[in-house]
Scaffold this motif. Sequence first.
Motif, PDB file in Angstrom:
ATOM      1  N   THR A 131       0.827  -1.200   0.000  1.00  0.00           N
ATOM      2  CA  THR A 131       0.000   0.000   0.000  1.00  0.00           C
ATOM      3  C   THR A 131       0.860   1.248   0.000  1.00  0.00           C
ATOM      4  O   THR A 131       1.725   1.413   0.877  1.00  0.00           O
ATOM      5  CB  THR A 131      -0.924   0.020   1.238  1.00  0.00           C
ATOM      6  N   ARG A 132       0.641   2.121  -0.959  1.00  0.00           N
ATOM      7  CA  ARG A 132       1.304   3.434  -0.975  1.00  0.00           C
ATOM      8  C   ARG A 132       0.519   4.337  -0.022  1.00  0.00           C
ATOM      9  O   ARG A 132      -0.425   4.997  -0.403  1.00  0.00           O
ATOM     10  CB  ARG A 132       1.310   3.994  -2.394  1.00  0.00           C
ATOM     11  N   ARG A 133       0.935   4.335   1.252  1.00  0.00           N
ATOM     12  CA  ARG A 133       0.127   4.986   2.286  1.00  0.00           C
ATOM     13  C   ARG A 133       0.024   6.489   2.067  1.00  0.00           C
ATOM     14  O   ARG A 133      -1.030   7.086   2.305  1.00  0.00           O
ATOM     15  CB  ARG A 133       0.717   4.690   3.663  1.00  0.00           C
ATOM     16  N   ASP A 134       1.106   7.126   1.607  1.00  0.00           N
ATOM     17  CA  ASP A 134       1.046   8.565   1.380  1.00  0.00           C
ATOM     18  C   ASP A 134       0.073   8.898   0.248  1.00  0.00           C
ATOM     19  O   ASP A 134      -0.700   9.858   0.328  1.00  0.00           O
ATOM     20  CB  ASP A 134       2.440   9.141   1.091  1.00  0.00           C
ATOM     21  N   LYS A 135       0.103   8.101  -0.818  1.00  0.00           N
ATOM     22  CA  LYS A 135      -0.817   8.313  -1.937  1.00  0.00           C
ATOM     23  C   LYS A 135      -2.255   8.062  -1.504  1.00  0.00           C
ATOM     24  O   LYS A 135      -3.167   8.813  -1.875  1.00  0.00           O
ATOM     25  CB  LYS A 135      -0.444   7.375  -3.085  1.00  0.00           C
ATOM     26  N   GLN A 136      -2.467   7.036  -0.701  1.00  0.00           N
ATOM     27  CA  GLN A 136      -3.805   6.734  -0.222  1.00  0.00           C
ATOM     28  C   GLN A 136      -4.375   7.897   0.591  1.00  0.00           C
ATOM     29  O   GLN A 136      -5.524   8.300   0.409  1.00  0.00           O
ATOM     30  CB  GLN A 136      -3.789   5.459   0.625  1.00  0.00           C
ATOM     31  N   LEU A 144     -11.363  11.240  -3.191  1.00  0.00           N
ATOM     32  CA  LEU A 144     -11.230  10.497  -4.442  1.00  0.00           C
ATOM     33  C   LEU A 144     -11.007   9.014  -4.183  1.00  0.00           C
ATOM     34  O   LEU A 144     -10.529   8.629  -3.113  1.00  0.00           O
ATOM     35  CB  LEU A 144     -10.048  11.051  -5.248  1.00  0.00           C
ATOM     36  N   PRO A 145     -11.325   8.165  -5.156  1.00  0.00           N
ATOM     37  CA  PRO A 145     -10.996   6.740  -5.022  1.00  0.00           C
ATOM     38  C   PRO A 145      -9.491   6.560  -4.847  1.00  0.00           C
ATOM     39  O   PRO A 145      -8.700   7.313  -5.422  1.00  0.00           O
ATOM     40  CB  PRO A 145     -11.476   6.140  -6.352  1.00  0.00           C
ATOM     41  N   TRP A 146      -9.094   5.529  -4.074  1.00  0.00           N
ATOM     42  CA  TRP A 146      -7.669   5.358  -3.789  1.00  0.00           C
ATOM     43  C   TRP A 146      -7.082   4.132  -4.482  1.00  0.00           C
ATOM     44  O   TRP A 146      -6.176   3.468  -3.975  1.00  0.00           O
ATOM     45  CB  TRP A 146      -7.394   5.329  -2.296  1.00  0.00           C
ATOM     46  N   THR A 147      -7.575   3.850  -5.687  1.00  0.00           N
ATOM     47  CA  THR A 147      -7.108   2.697  -6.462  1.00  0.00           C
ATOM     48  C   THR A 147      -5.603   2.725  -6.678  1.00  0.00           C
ATOM     49  O   THR A 147      -4.920   1.691  -6.546  1.00  0.00           O
ATOM     50  CB  THR A 147      -7.821   2.655  -7.820  1.00  0.00           C
ATOM     51  N   LEU A 148      -5.046   3.884  -7.008  1.00  0.00           N
ATOM     52  CA  LEU A 148      -3.622   3.963  -7.345  1.00  0.00           C
ATOM     53  C   LEU A 148      -2.715   3.690  -6.148  1.00  0.00           C
ATOM     54  O   LEU A 148      -1.522   3.435  -6.325  1.00  0.00           O
ATOM     55  CB  LEU A 148      -3.292   5.329  -7.946  1.00  0.00           C
TER      56      LEU A 148
END
Length: 228
Positions: A131-136, A144-148
């Motif tokens: 999981t890219r926690r900062d991006k999430q 926004l959705p956190w798919t990335l």
Amino acid sequence: LGARFRTSMMLMRWPGAMRMTTNARRLSTATDVSEVIKKAKNIYCVGRNYVAHAHELGNEVPKEEPVLFLKANSSLRGVQDEGSTLFSDEVHHELEVVVQIKQHVPKHTCLQSPEQRWELISGIALGLDLTRRDKQKALKDKGLPWTLSKSFAGAGIIGPMCDLSEIDLPFPYSDLGFSLTVNDQTKQSATLGQMIFPIPFLIDFLLSYQHLDAGDLIFTGTPEGKQA
């Protein structure tokens, strides 16, 4: 899977191991991970399925239904494969039990018992939901959705898929334990019995929305200790 199961984890540039523990004999029927990935049409992932993990992220503990998200098939890698794409330093490991669906199951299929639900599972493995926690956090802050943050190259790592028949534990396998060790330190550890929503419930919940296909994977949630 089993007291002897140990898989080297090198994708994140740290020496580690993930294992399941039962009182079983050494398992010998592990399926080729590349075949598992090839057959995985849908990858369903469960969030916040352990109370302590929800608390460590400051999230509300779900009570009525699970939190679900998806990964793309292209995000999957075998445990020995190369190719994880890490976009930042804040990539967290999330160890999870992963089950594979045996056959096509139509939507709203009526299953009478937990045993019938487990009979739909062709194999069980350990995996990492990276999981890219900062991006999430950035995406969630914007609504926004956190798919990335959950689906990128190498975001879903799969260990050997093993047959349920070799789990030498009383049904429904509540005492099946699993753990992640990083640099000789245990970072995550739990049993199936600690899940908020057990695997039969997850199967029923998914079937209330759509059919399941042969080869579909379910990442069943991670316990506390998600830090990289």
